[in-house]
Enzyme design. Sequence first.
Site, PDB file in Angstrom:
ATOM      1  N   CYS A 126      23.994  32.177  33.795  1.00 36.92           N
ATOM      2  CA  CYS A 126      25.349  31.378  33.941  1.00 36.92           C
ATOM      3  C   CYS A 126      26.091  31.947  35.185  1.00 36.92           C
ATOM      4  O   CYS A 126      26.090  33.187  35.692  1.00 36.92           O
ATOM      5  CB  CYS A 126      26.153  32.193  32.749  1.00 36.92           C
ATOM      6  SG  CYS A 126      27.894  31.730  32.634  1.00 36.92           S
ATOM      7  N   CYS A 343      29.179  26.190  33.759  1.00 32.38           N
ATOM      8  CA  CYS A 343      30.369  27.110  33.843  1.00 32.38           C
ATOM      9  C   CYS A 343      30.586  27.822  35.049  1.00 32.38           C
ATOM     10  O   CYS A 343      29.554  28.426  35.621  1.00 32.38           O
ATOM     11  CB  CYS A 343      30.168  28.252  32.597  1.00 32.38           C
ATOM     12  SG  CYS A 343      29.850  27.871  31.049  1.00 32.38           S
TER      13      CYS A 343
END
Length: 352
Positions: A126, A343
């Site tokens: 991420c 993200c």
Amino acid sequence: MRNLLDFTSEELALEIKPKFRVKQIFQWIYQKYVDSFYDMTSLPMDFRKYLSENYYFKTLECLRKETSRDGSEKYLFKLKDGELIETVFLPMKKEEKSNNGKILKEAKFTICVSSQVGCKSACSFCLTAKDGFKRNLNPSEIVAQILYIKKEKNIPYEKRVNVVYMGMGEPLDNLKNVAKAVKILSENDTLAISPKRQTISTSGLAKQIKELAKMDLGALLAISLHAVDDELRSELMPINKAYNIGQIMEALRDFPINQRKRLMFEYLLIDGINDKIEHAKKLVKLLNGINAKVNLILFNPHFGSIYKRPKMENAIAFQDYLSSKRIVCTIRESKGLDISAACGQLSKKGKE
Ligand code: SAH
């Protein structure tokens, strides 16, 4: 000066009398989308002045917006202290009209909100994790993301919107403020988004899952599982060393779920890492006895990432296997692949 978007109506009623004024103020802000107290024309002029001297409700400044070919839009917002967060608007279904213009099916929207600036979870796949953790968002900063988008798109307030806490940050690491945002958003005089339409997604903070269960907010819960054995999960998600799979499953057993809803498990498929049928088999075992729904996510590559997007045929085989074992399973349509949708990507660009 205090931010009105941090208040539930009950809290504001302790400061502003008579009570019906609170309802009026909230309706102006959340339902008629005004920009300033002076536009609240049903309030006496001196009261509008009083409000403007003691409160404010402008929270976000939009620095950048990217629109994807699939219709999803990503917003980069600047907070009052200059920090950046992202919010994604996802049109899920288009409005369908009959020949005579009657609406047959309503359009459906989902808004994906951030809950923190940065994140402590440090998941290896991420991008948000890369810059570490800065701070929690206040309830107003969460609420404002939804208000901003509804207002900008002129979506009538009564139109259904789903909220997913799947943007930047770990919502359960900011449980108090997220819980308050869920409440504020669900009030009739605000955006009236029922908790059932709000999904909190967590990397698996077992302790906070239990706390959330006790609060009985009515919001739905999604677990980012991504791996079925602790060794691999700890590699992908270091938070697994604090709360392992067994502890998460134990916390989930007591989670109150609405009769018609299921617990959602997100499973990020990464090429060659966790996308084989052997993983699917273990997943079926793990979910045995749980009213679960699995959402398969295809890894969204970003610059510098060591992982690759899974092959579609593997994702479909994974899904078929789960379905054959009667587990409801969808492959999440990857939205916005052309617009830095993973993200943290847009906030990176904002700093360039
Ligand atoms: N911290 C929370 C919510 C934010 S992340 C959580 O972990 O659930 C929302 C979802 O996006 C999580 O399932 C996360 O694992 C996933 N995600 C993060 N980076 C991704 C990427 N590059 N591609 C696809 N999904 C990603």
